[in-house]
Write a protein that holds these residues in place. Sequence first.
Motif, PDB file in Angstrom:
ATOM      1  N   THR A  43       1.147  -1.608  -0.439  1.00 40.14           N
ATOM      2  CA  THR A  43      -0.051  -0.187   0.162  1.00 40.14           C
ATOM      3  C   THR A  43       0.726   1.272   0.035  1.00 40.14           C
ATOM      4  OG1 THR A  43      -1.686  -0.980   1.194  1.00 40.14           O
ATOM      5  CG2 THR A  43      -1.946   1.468   1.594  1.00 40.14           C
ATOM      6  N   ARG A  44       2.031   1.151   0.625  1.00 36.46           N
ATOM      7  CA  ARG A  44       2.323   2.094   0.609  1.00 36.46           C
ATOM      8  C   ARG A  44       3.757   2.914  -0.625  1.00 36.46           C
ATOM      9  NH1 ARG A  44       8.238   4.297   2.445  1.00 36.46           N
ATOM     10  NH2 ARG A  44       8.943   2.234   2.145  1.00 36.46           N
ATOM     11  N   VAL A  45       3.977   1.531  -0.902  1.00 33.58           N
ATOM     12  CA  VAL A  45       4.828   1.597  -2.445  1.00 33.58           C
ATOM     13  C   VAL A  45       3.947   2.317  -3.517  1.00 33.58           C
ATOM     14  CG1 VAL A  45       5.446   0.396  -3.742  1.00 33.58           C
ATOM     15  CG2 VAL A  45       6.091   0.199  -1.683  1.00 33.58           C
ATOM     16  N   ARG A  46       2.948   1.622  -3.256  1.00 31.40           N
ATOM     17  CA  ARG A  46       1.272   1.931  -4.324  1.00 31.40           C
ATOM     18  C   ARG A  46       0.949   3.317  -4.411  1.00 31.40           C
ATOM     19  NH1 ARG A  46      -2.194  -0.843  -2.404  1.00 31.40           N
ATOM     20  NH2 ARG A  46      -1.989  -2.998  -3.965  1.00 31.40           N
ATOM     21  N   GLU A  47       1.271   4.130  -2.797  1.00 35.49           N
ATOM     22  CA  GLU A  47       0.646   5.212  -2.694  1.00 35.49           C
ATOM     23  C   GLU A  47       2.204   6.458  -3.107  1.00 35.49           C
ATOM     24  OE1 GLU A  47       0.136   5.036   1.456  1.00 35.49           O
ATOM     25  OE2 GLU A  47      -2.084   4.690   0.788  1.00 35.49           O
ATOM     26  N   LEU A  48       3.364   5.806  -2.878  1.00 34.86           N
ATOM     27  CA  LEU A  48       4.408   6.238  -3.679  1.00 34.86           C
ATOM     28  C   LEU A  48       4.679   6.735  -4.811  1.00 34.86           C
ATOM     29  CD1 LEU A  48       7.328   4.846  -0.770  1.00 34.86           C
ATOM     30  CD2 LEU A  48       5.706   7.615  -1.088  1.00 34.86           C
ATOM     31  N   ARG A  49       4.122   5.512  -5.877  1.00 37.35           N
ATOM     32  CA  ARG A  49       4.430   5.881  -7.545  1.00 37.35           C
ATOM     33  C   ARG A  49       3.245   6.862  -7.428  1.00 37.35           C
ATOM     34  NH1 ARG A  49       1.311   0.824  -9.728  1.00 37.35           N
ATOM     35  NH2 ARG A  49      -0.246   1.968  -8.596  1.00 37.35           N
ATOM     36  N   ASP A  50       1.803   6.110  -7.162  1.00 40.93           N
ATOM     37  CA  ASP A  50       1.045   7.618  -7.653  1.00 40.93           C
ATOM     38  C   ASP A  50       1.033   8.790  -7.457  1.00 40.93           C
ATOM     39  OD1 ASP A  50      -0.203   4.839  -8.747  1.00 40.93           O
ATOM     40  OD2 ASP A  50      -1.959   4.892  -6.553  1.00 40.93           O
ATOM     41  N   ARG A  51       2.428   9.206  -6.131  1.00 38.32           N
ATOM     42  CA  ARG A  51       2.699  10.267  -6.009  1.00 38.32           C
ATOM     43  C   ARG A  51       3.472  10.731  -6.955  1.00 38.32           C
ATOM     44  NH1 ARG A  51       5.476  11.723  -0.444  1.00 38.32           N
ATOM     45  NH2 ARG A  51       5.993  13.582  -0.916  1.00 38.32           N
ATOM     46  N   LEU A  52       4.188   9.573  -7.174  1.00 43.96           N
ATOM     47  CA  LEU A  52       5.494  10.523  -8.201  1.00 43.96           C
ATOM     48  C   LEU A  52       4.793  10.505  -9.816  1.00 43.96           C
ATOM     49  CD1 LEU A  52       9.025  10.224  -9.109  1.00 43.96           C
ATOM     50  CD2 LEU A  52       8.534   7.481  -9.363  1.00 43.96           C
ATOM     51  N   GLU A  53       4.616   9.665 -10.177  1.00 44.97           N
ATOM     52  CA  GLU A  53       3.317   9.557 -11.805  1.00 44.97           C
ATOM     53  C   GLU A  53       2.057  10.712 -11.267  1.00 44.97           C
ATOM     54  OE1 GLU A  53       0.934   6.038 -12.367  1.00 44.97           O
ATOM     55  OE2 GLU A  53       3.005   4.569 -12.357  1.00 44.97           O
ATOM     56  N   SER A  54       1.768  11.316 -10.268  1.00 44.65           N
ATOM     57  CA  SER A  54       1.230  12.413 -10.690  1.00 44.65           C
ATOM     58  C   SER A  54       1.889  13.773 -10.317  1.00 44.65           C
ATOM     59  CB  SER A  54       0.445  12.224  -9.635  1.00 44.65           C
ATOM     60  OG  SER A  54      -0.340  13.885  -9.504  1.00 44.65           O
ATOM     61  N   GLY A  55       2.672  13.988 -10.374  1.00 48.16           N
ATOM     62  CA  GLY A  55       4.245  14.493 -10.158  1.00 48.16           C
ATOM     63  C   GLY A  55       4.625  15.253 -10.890  1.00 48.16           C
ATOM     64  N   LEU A  56       4.970  13.867 -12.183  1.00 51.35           N
ATOM     65  CA  LEU A  56       6.084  13.821 -13.170  1.00 51.35           C
ATOM     66  C   LEU A  56       4.516  14.732 -14.265  1.00 51.35           C
ATOM     67  CD1 LEU A  56       7.786  10.701 -12.805  1.00 51.35           C
ATOM     68  CD2 LEU A  56       8.831  12.919 -12.739  1.00 51.35           C
ATOM     69  N   LYS A  57       3.790  14.267 -14.126  1.00 50.57           N
ATOM     70  CA  LYS A  57       2.753  14.702 -15.094  1.00 50.57           C
ATOM     71  C   LYS A  57       2.399  16.338 -14.958  1.00 50.57           C
ATOM     72  CE  LYS A  57      -0.037  10.538 -15.289  1.00 50.57           C
ATOM     73  NZ  LYS A  57      -1.723   9.740 -14.821  1.00 50.57           N
TER      74      LYS A  57
END
Length: 74
Positions: A43-57
């Motif tokens: 769950t923690r890693v998924r949230e980090l991935r989504d946060r990274l993708e959102s920031g990059l977008k």
Amino acid sequence: MKPLLTGGGHERNRRSGTENVAGIVGFGIAAKLAREGLESEMTRVRELRDRLESGLKQRIERIHVNAENAPRLA
């Protein structure tokens, strides 16, 4: 097969030395601890991935994330 090291006679003279019992036990305990925290860690890693993708977008125009809408692991 020829042995790389001589002596000991383990595994029909193909391996020398003594089993690392402490290492084996430590690895088993580490695996148990990792399994116990697996769900929360995913769950923690998924949230980090989504946060990274959102920031990059937000910062990069015309960015593309492969398999963004597909089911995927964290």
